[in-house]
Design a protein around this motif. Structure first.
Motif, short mmCIF file in Angstrom:
data_model
loop_
_atom_site.label_atom_id
_atom_site.label_comp_id
_atom_site.label_asym_id
_atom_site.label_seq_id
_atom_site.Cartn_x
_atom_site.Cartn_y
_atom_site.Cartn_z
N HIS A 1 0.83 -1.20 0.00
CA HIS A 1 0.00 0.00 0.00
C HIS A 1 0.87 1.25 0.00
CE1 HIS A 1 0.94 -0.55 4.29
NE2 HIS A 1 0.82 0.77 4.38
N GLN A 2 0.25 2.35 -0.34
CA GLN A 2 0.88 3.66 -0.22
C GLN A 2 0.18 4.42 0.91
OE1 GLN A 2 1.26 5.92 -3.87
NE2 GLN A 2 1.36 4.03 -5.10
N THR A 3 0.95 5.16 1.67
CA THR A 3 0.38 5.94 2.77
C THR A 3 0.00 7.34 2.28
OG1 THR A 3 1.79 4.76 4.33
CG2 THR A 3 0.79 6.81 5.11
N ASP A 4 -1.15 7.83 2.76
CA ASP A 4 -1.65 9.16 2.42
C ASP A 4 -1.67 9.36 0.90
OD1 ASP A 4 -2.01 10.01 5.13
OD2 ASP A 4 0.17 10.15 5.25
N TYR A 5 -2.37 8.44 0.27
CA TYR A 5 -2.48 8.44 -1.18
C TYR A 5 -3.61 9.38 -1.62
CZ TYR A 5 -3.47 6.76 -5.90
OH TYR A 5 -3.70 6.68 -7.24
N VAL A 6 -3.37 10.15 -2.66
CA VAL A 6 -4.38 11.04 -3.23
C VAL A 6 -4.81 10.46 -4.57
CG1 VAL A 6 -4.92 13.35 -4.07
CG2 VAL A 6 -3.43 13.06 -2.08
N THR A 7 -6.09 10.18 -4.73
CA THR A 7 -6.61 9.59 -5.96
C THR A 7 -6.63 10.63 -7.07
OG1 THR A 7 -8.93 10.18 -5.68
CG2 THR A 7 -8.15 8.24 -4.48
N PRO A 8 -6.79 10.22 -8.31
CA PRO A 8 -6.89 11.19 -9.42
C PRO A 8 -8.03 12.18 -9.22
CG PRO A 8 -6.48 9.00 -10.29
CD PRO A 8 -6.73 8.82 -8.81
N GLU A 9 -9.07 11.76 -8.51
CA GLU A 9 -10.19 12.67 -8.25
C GLU A 9 -9.90 13.65 -7.11
OE1 GLU A 9 -11.13 9.03 -10.12
OE2 GLU A 9 -10.54 9.29 -8.01
#
Length: 676
Positions: A580-588
């Motif tokens: 997983h990635q931490t504090d991930y921001v989606t394209p939206e």
């Protein structure tokens, strides 16, 4: 002493038995003597009232004026808890209206008496002295009896003979006109203003305060009495040491209401009030705070005055009536003055006396607590219970304000919101568009998707052709840009399926006029529109969708920053082998605590800001915005396991792995729990 009480008792008993022998002067004099001696004799006054009402045509002007004065004074005392063997003689609970055509031949002796005076006095007004006119006006105002023809006669005669009035009578008569709501008295007030200016130095401090209050309530007048207010202010400054505490509070109240407050004058009032703060009664404290908050001036000593008011108000909290409790917290909230002790004291006092509050006070109370950010869930619970049974007493604006206050405070009451959801659609025509916007925002924020309420709101918003109504009304400042954005967000938040509403909103929204927070909300509404109406998004909703990137920037700027808790959970997940990635921001633009972008599976952590307190059940529930974000994530293909921060923090380290395993199983992620 005891002898006097015995004597008055004997006289009262005898007079009742021989009341038919009394002429008008006998009746007026007897009533005056008992009232002046402060002796209560309900049966005697009942007998006098009945006979006087039938023989009022025989009374002269002095006797009529005295009778009005005496019965207002005495009946008001009885209404405040007097003892006696006949409890039927009381002033009316609300203002009643009497006129010449209404003889009031009913069982209400009190109203019959005042109706008789109102019928006869105009015919003999030329014989009234200035004191008679003042006493009669005061009597009717105190008795809560409105008599339009009588007050027209007094206004006409008093205007002609205003120079005969002494300062006390001028102030008393002017105040009576205001209290009884007498219409068409502008010429009278203009005459009083001229006469008062000529003799301003003769007014006692209490009469100056009374005069200022009367003119503040009489506004607007054809000629605003600015010169009079300036003269009153100058005289008050000159004699400030002579003013009683209640007069200082009344003076501040009057100038604030009239919009005549100035920084130099209010600085004097603040200093003088602080010097006598321990003499202020509960109502004086509330009025002074309200006045300084309403005046909204930068005044030396005002902060110190608010601090003094807070201390004294806490000390005397049991003596505040419901209106004063609501006013004092309103003043502190409006002035942005911190007073945790005062708000705590008001919350406790108001919760135990909640049935005393009228609908307006209930609304003002919760709005003030919400504005001040004062934590008072038990008070809100009490208001919710009380308001839910009395919704018909609220104005539409009051209903909107109450539910908005709950949402702003991070609280909800299913009992109240369900009642409003059922009640509000029946009165939708009474709601302004501002009320509609605020109500929709409150229901969406608390996660209550009341279909009938939102359906009625949508009909109200789209009520009249031509299309573009919302744009027109926004341009006319009936709705501001933030209101329109709030409406769009609220309807998206509850999953509204009608494209017409969003199309109308898209035309009315002025993105450039929005601050960061409503831009952020509007971005989520845009995401909803694009997902719900994909074929129409780039056409019908072009004004909204075309600004999506600008709105996204606002949304991502307002997303919370990564926390230590996220890192702790991520480290625990890493030990299980889940990539997983931490504090991930989606394209939206959605910020997720931990995410596997390839599988579109994530873990999100809900802290205190994601919850509301249900004051009915005293339990925490996820807020409407939190549910909305979760639904949007699912619409955009994400599978999210929600973790509660307080659950994680209550668990021992050894329990974290199992907790994560249970949560992730809901999104079909199976992790290996390391052995102990």
């Amino acid at each position: 002493g005891v002898a006097a009480e015995t004597l008055f008792g004997t006289i009262a008993s005898t007079a009742v038995n021989r009341i038919s022998d009394f002429n008008p002067q006998n009746m007026a004099n007897t009533a005056w003597a008992f009232a002046t001696a402060d002796v209560r004799a309900p049966r005697l006054f009942e007998a006098i009232a009945r006979r006087a009402a039938d023989h009022m045509h025989e009374f002269n002007s002095q006797a009529m004026a005295n009778t009005a004065w005496v019965f207002a004074k005495t009946a008001t005392q009885e209404g405040q808890g007097g003892q006696g063997d006949d409890q039927t003689f009381r002033p009316p609970r609300r203002v009643v209206v009497v006129d010449e055509s209404n003889t009031h031949n009913d069982n209400d002796t009190y109203v019959r008496l005042f109706a008789a005076i109102a019928r006869e006095a105009p015919r003999k007004m030329a014989g009234f002295s200035s004191q008679n006119m003042a006493n009669t006006a005061w009597g009717f105002a105190t008795a809560r009896v409105r008599a339009p023809r009588l007050f027209e006669a007094i206004a006409s005669e008093a205007t002609r003979r205003v120079a005969e009035f002494n300062p006390l009578s001028l102030a008393t008569t002017a105040r009576a006109f205001v209290e009884v709501g007498a219409p068409g008295a502008s010429h009278f007030f203009e005459a009083v203003a001229v006469e008062a200016l000529r003799r301003i130095v003769e007014f006692a401090p209490a009469d100056l305060a009374k005069l200022a209050w009367a003119f503040s309530e009489a506004l607007p007048l054809p000629t605003p009495p600015t010169v009079l207010f300036s003269a009153v202010a100058a005289e008050t400054v000159r004699r400030q040491a002579d003013f009683e505490a209640s007069d200082l509070a009344t003076m501040a109240l009057a100038f604030a209401k009239a919009g005549a407050a100035t920084e130099p004058f209010f600085a004097v009032l603040a200093a003088a009030s602080r010097a006598k703060i321990t003499d202020f009664q509960a109502a004086d404290l509330a009025n002074a705070a309200w006045a300084f908050a309403t005046a909204n001036l930068v005044v030396a000593s005002s902060e110190d005055l608010f601090a003094d008011v807070a201390v004294e108000a806490v000390r005397r909290i049991a003596y505040f009536n419901s209106r004063d409790l609501a006013n004092v917290v309103w003043a502190f909230a409006r002035s942005n003055v911190a007073a945790a002790g005062l708000f705590d004291a008001v919350a406790k006092e108001a919760a135990t006396r909640i049935a005393e509050f009228d609908a307006r006070c209930l609304a003002d109370l919760v709005c003030s607590f919400a504005t001040a950010g004062a934590n008072a869930p038990r008070l809100f619970a009490a208001v919710g219970r009380e308001a839910s049974t009395r919704l018909a007493e609220f104005t539409a604006n009051g209903l909107a304000n109450v539910v908005s206050a709950f949402a702003t405070a991070g609280l909800t009451s299913p009992l109240l919101f369900e009642a409003v959801a059922n009640h509000a659609p029946l009165r939708q025509s009474e709601f302004t568009l501002q009320d509609v916007a605020n109500t929709a925002w409150a229901f969406a924020t608390t996660g209550v998707a009341a279909h009938s309420l939102f359906e009625a709101a949508a009909e109200r918003l789209l009520a009249a052709p031509p299309r573009g109504l919302l744009l027109l009304q926004r341009q006319q400042q009936q709705l501001n840009a933030q209101d329109v954005a709030n409406v769009a967000w609220a309807f998206a938040c509850v999953g509204w399926k009608d494209a017409d509403l969003f199309a109308e909103l898209a035309r009315a929204i002025a993105v450039d006029h929005l601050a960061e927070s409503p831009r952020s909300q509007l971005y989520l509404a845009t995401l909803y529109v694009r997902a719900e109406f994909p074929k129409a998004a780039d056409d019908v909703f072009a004004p909204l969708v075309s600004r999506a990137q600008d709105l996204r920037a606002s949304y991502t700027r307002l997303e919370p920053t990564p926390s230590r808790l996220h890192k702790d959970i991520s480290q625990t997940l890493a030990a299980t082998g889940w990539p997983h990635q931490t504090d991930y921001v989606t394209p939206e633009g959605f910020a997720l605590a931990m995410a596997d972008p390839t599988a579109k599976k994530a873990v999100d952590v809900h802290g205190p800001a994601h919850y509301l307190l249900d004051v009915d059940k005293e339990e925490w529930i996820l807020s409407g915005p939190t549910h909305f974000t979760g639904r949007l994530l699912r619409r955009y293909g994400w599978h999210v396991a929600d973790l509660a921060a307080f659950d994680w923090e209550e668990l021992a380290d050894a329990e974290h792995f199992q907790y994560l395993s249970d949560k992730l199983r809901h999104i079909d992620v199976h992790i290996v729990v390391p052995p102990d």
